[in-house]
Write a protein that holds these residues in place. Sequence first.
Motif, PDB file in Angstrom:
ATOM      1  N   GLY A  42      -0.931  53.586   2.457  1.00 48.88           N
ATOM      2  CA  GLY A  42      -1.528  53.741   3.675  1.00 48.88           C
ATOM      3  C   GLY A  42      -1.019  52.855   5.330  1.00 48.88           C
ATOM      4  O   GLY A  42       0.012  52.337   4.383  1.00 48.88           O
ATOM      5  N   ASN A  43      -1.142  52.904   5.942  1.00 47.50           N
ATOM      6  CA  ASN A  43       0.355  51.711   6.574  1.00 47.50           C
ATOM      7  C   ASN A  43      -1.823  50.392   6.808  1.00 47.50           C
ATOM      8  O   ASN A  43      -0.508  49.628   7.823  1.00 47.50           O
ATOM      9  N   VAL A  44      -2.427  50.505   6.208  1.00 47.10           N
ATOM     10  CA  VAL A  44      -2.913  49.413   6.101  1.00 47.10           C
ATOM     11  C   VAL A  44      -2.775  48.801   4.104  1.00 47.10           C
ATOM     12  O   VAL A  44      -3.532  49.541   3.622  1.00 47.10           O
ATOM     13  N   ALA A  45      -2.725  47.484   4.457  1.00 42.10           N
ATOM     14  CA  ALA A  45      -2.312  46.702   3.067  1.00 42.10           C
ATOM     15  C   ALA A  45      -3.641  46.536   2.514  1.00 42.10           C
ATOM     16  O   ALA A  45      -4.844  45.938   3.108  1.00 42.10           O
ATOM     17  N   PHE A  46      -3.527  47.106   1.133  1.00 40.32           N
ATOM     18  CA  PHE A  46      -5.553  46.145   0.555  1.00 40.32           C
ATOM     19  C   PHE A  46      -5.154  44.960  -0.039  1.00 40.32           C
ATOM     20  O   PHE A  46      -3.924  44.490   0.121  1.00 40.32           O
ATOM     21  N   ILE A  47      -5.672  44.030  -0.307  1.00 42.88           N
ATOM     22  CA  ILE A  47      -5.792  43.047  -0.206  1.00 42.88           C
ATOM     23  C   ILE A  47      -5.023  42.707  -2.057  1.00 42.88           C
ATOM     24  O   ILE A  47      -3.917  41.998  -1.822  1.00 42.88           O
ATOM     25  N   SER A  48      -5.011  44.163  -2.698  1.00 43.33           N
ATOM     26  CA  SER A  48      -3.771  43.746  -3.903  1.00 43.33           C
ATOM     27  C   SER A  48      -2.444  44.101  -3.661  1.00 43.33           C
ATOM     28  O   SER A  48      -1.962  43.509  -4.169  1.00 43.33           O
ATOM     29  N   ASP A  49      -2.135  44.745  -2.803  1.00 42.99           N
ATOM     30  CA  ASP A  49      -0.957  45.090  -2.125  1.00 42.99           C
ATOM     31  C   ASP A  49      -0.574  43.928  -1.462  1.00 42.99           C
ATOM     32  O   ASP A  49       0.860  42.755  -1.982  1.00 42.99           O
ATOM     33  N   VAL A  50      -0.734  42.543  -0.842  1.00 42.87           N
ATOM     34  CA  VAL A  50      -0.806  40.959  -0.447  1.00 42.87           C
ATOM     35  C   VAL A  50      -0.729  40.982  -1.872  1.00 42.87           C
ATOM     36  O   VAL A  50       0.434  39.947  -1.337  1.00 42.87           O
ATOM     37  N   ARG A 192      -5.884  62.896  -0.060  1.00 39.72           N
ATOM     38  CA  ARG A 192      -5.117  64.932   0.590  1.00 39.72           C
ATOM     39  C   ARG A 192      -4.832  64.180   1.889  1.00 39.72           C
ATOM     40  O   ARG A 192      -3.634  64.963   2.961  1.00 39.72           O
ATOM     41  N   VAL A 193      -6.039  63.534   2.644  1.00 39.49           N
ATOM     42  CA  VAL A 193      -5.513  63.279   4.519  1.00 39.49           C
ATOM     43  C   VAL A 193      -4.882  61.600   3.918  1.00 39.49           C
ATOM     44  O   VAL A 193      -6.035  60.687   3.673  1.00 39.49           O
ATOM     45  N   PRO A 194      -3.662  61.001   4.565  1.00 42.47           N
ATOM     46  CA  PRO A 194      -3.898  59.764   4.539  1.00 42.47           C
ATOM     47  C   PRO A 194      -4.046  58.820   5.585  1.00 42.47           C
ATOM     48  O   PRO A 194      -4.407  57.800   4.782  1.00 42.47           O
ATOM     49  N   ALA A 195      -4.580  59.613   6.549  1.00 42.48           N
ATOM     50  CA  ALA A 195      -5.867  58.051   6.857  1.00 42.48           C
ATOM     51  C   ALA A 195      -7.077  57.876   6.282  1.00 42.48           C
ATOM     52  O   ALA A 195      -8.035  56.974   6.479  1.00 42.48           O
ATOM     53  N   GLY A 196      -6.836  58.802   4.928  1.00 43.24           N
ATOM     54  CA  GLY A 196      -8.633  58.090   3.981  1.00 43.24           C
ATOM     55  C   GLY A 196      -7.923  56.573   3.617  1.00 43.24           C
ATOM     56  O   GLY A 196      -8.989  56.075   3.543  1.00 43.24           O
ATOM     57  N   TYR A 197      -6.484  56.394   3.002  1.00 45.88           N
ATOM     58  CA  TYR A 197      -6.583  55.144   2.356  1.00 45.88           C
ATOM     59  C   TYR A 197      -6.608  54.366   3.566  1.00 45.88           C
ATOM     60  O   TYR A 197      -6.519  53.077   3.540  1.00 45.88           O
ATOM     61  N   ASP A 198      -6.240  54.119   5.408  1.00 46.45           N
ATOM     62  CA  ASP A 198      -6.322  53.571   5.673  1.00 46.45           C
ATOM     63  C   ASP A 198      -7.693  52.854   5.992  1.00 46.45           C
ATOM     64  O   ASP A 198      -7.870  51.632   6.355  1.00 46.45           O
TER      65      ASP A 198
END
Length: 248
Positions: A42-50, A192-198
């Motif tokens: 999504g638009n918000v990075a997870f801790i693991s992404d960083v 299903r809904v991208p906003a869920g990841y944010d």
Amino acid sequence: MKIHNHYYKLPLVAAATWFVTILVLLIVWLSTGRPHYDTQEGNVAFISDVGAGRMKPLFVLGAIITSLCFIATLVSERLLQHSNRLLPAQRKAEARLSYCAIGGSILGGLGLILLSGFDTMRYTTLHRIFLFVFMLGIVLSGIFTVVEYRLLSRSYDSYHKMRKSYVTKGIICAVLVALAVLFTTFLSLGRRVPAGYDAAGVLEWVIAFGFTLYLLTFWYDLRQAADKEDEHEQLKRIKALNNESSQI
């Protein structure tokens, strides 16, 4: 209050290390213009992404120090209880719960160390497995600790600090578990809904910072330990009262 031991430094080191690690990762992501990582959904990075990129050494080091100090905190607490420097268990169930909490901390600690090493970019499946192991271990350790302290507070009902500790731990654990359930729900919804990841991303950062508060509750406990070769002050009071009663 005079502190008679150095064990209380363990949860302080764990909390400070974890807080600084997560804060630095967040600042790096925000200060670099909120980049979209290859592993990011999504638009918000997870801790693991960083933590999977150039910040991986910091993430791994922070995970190792936090895990080892957290495990050492629970082991120290058990040893201090056994030597009566903290209020000892009055039932077998309390001691067993303490050992179970240590087991949960070891499971969670190993999960945290391994998920930081097996990053989400190169080892996606393993990373997710170890994330689940970490969450499961910490949740189990928290539940066992809260129940243990609940039983101890009933054994030492006149010692209000014990009740404060268990209530504080219970509230923090309940909030973190509820947030973890929401995190999992939004993570599944994100397919299903991208906003869920944010939403899941925001919750993960909040849960991570909230874990610092849980670690700090053990600082409150360990600072009450008696000096070496001495007993906890509440045990002295109980023995004094028992002696007075036997003399009547």
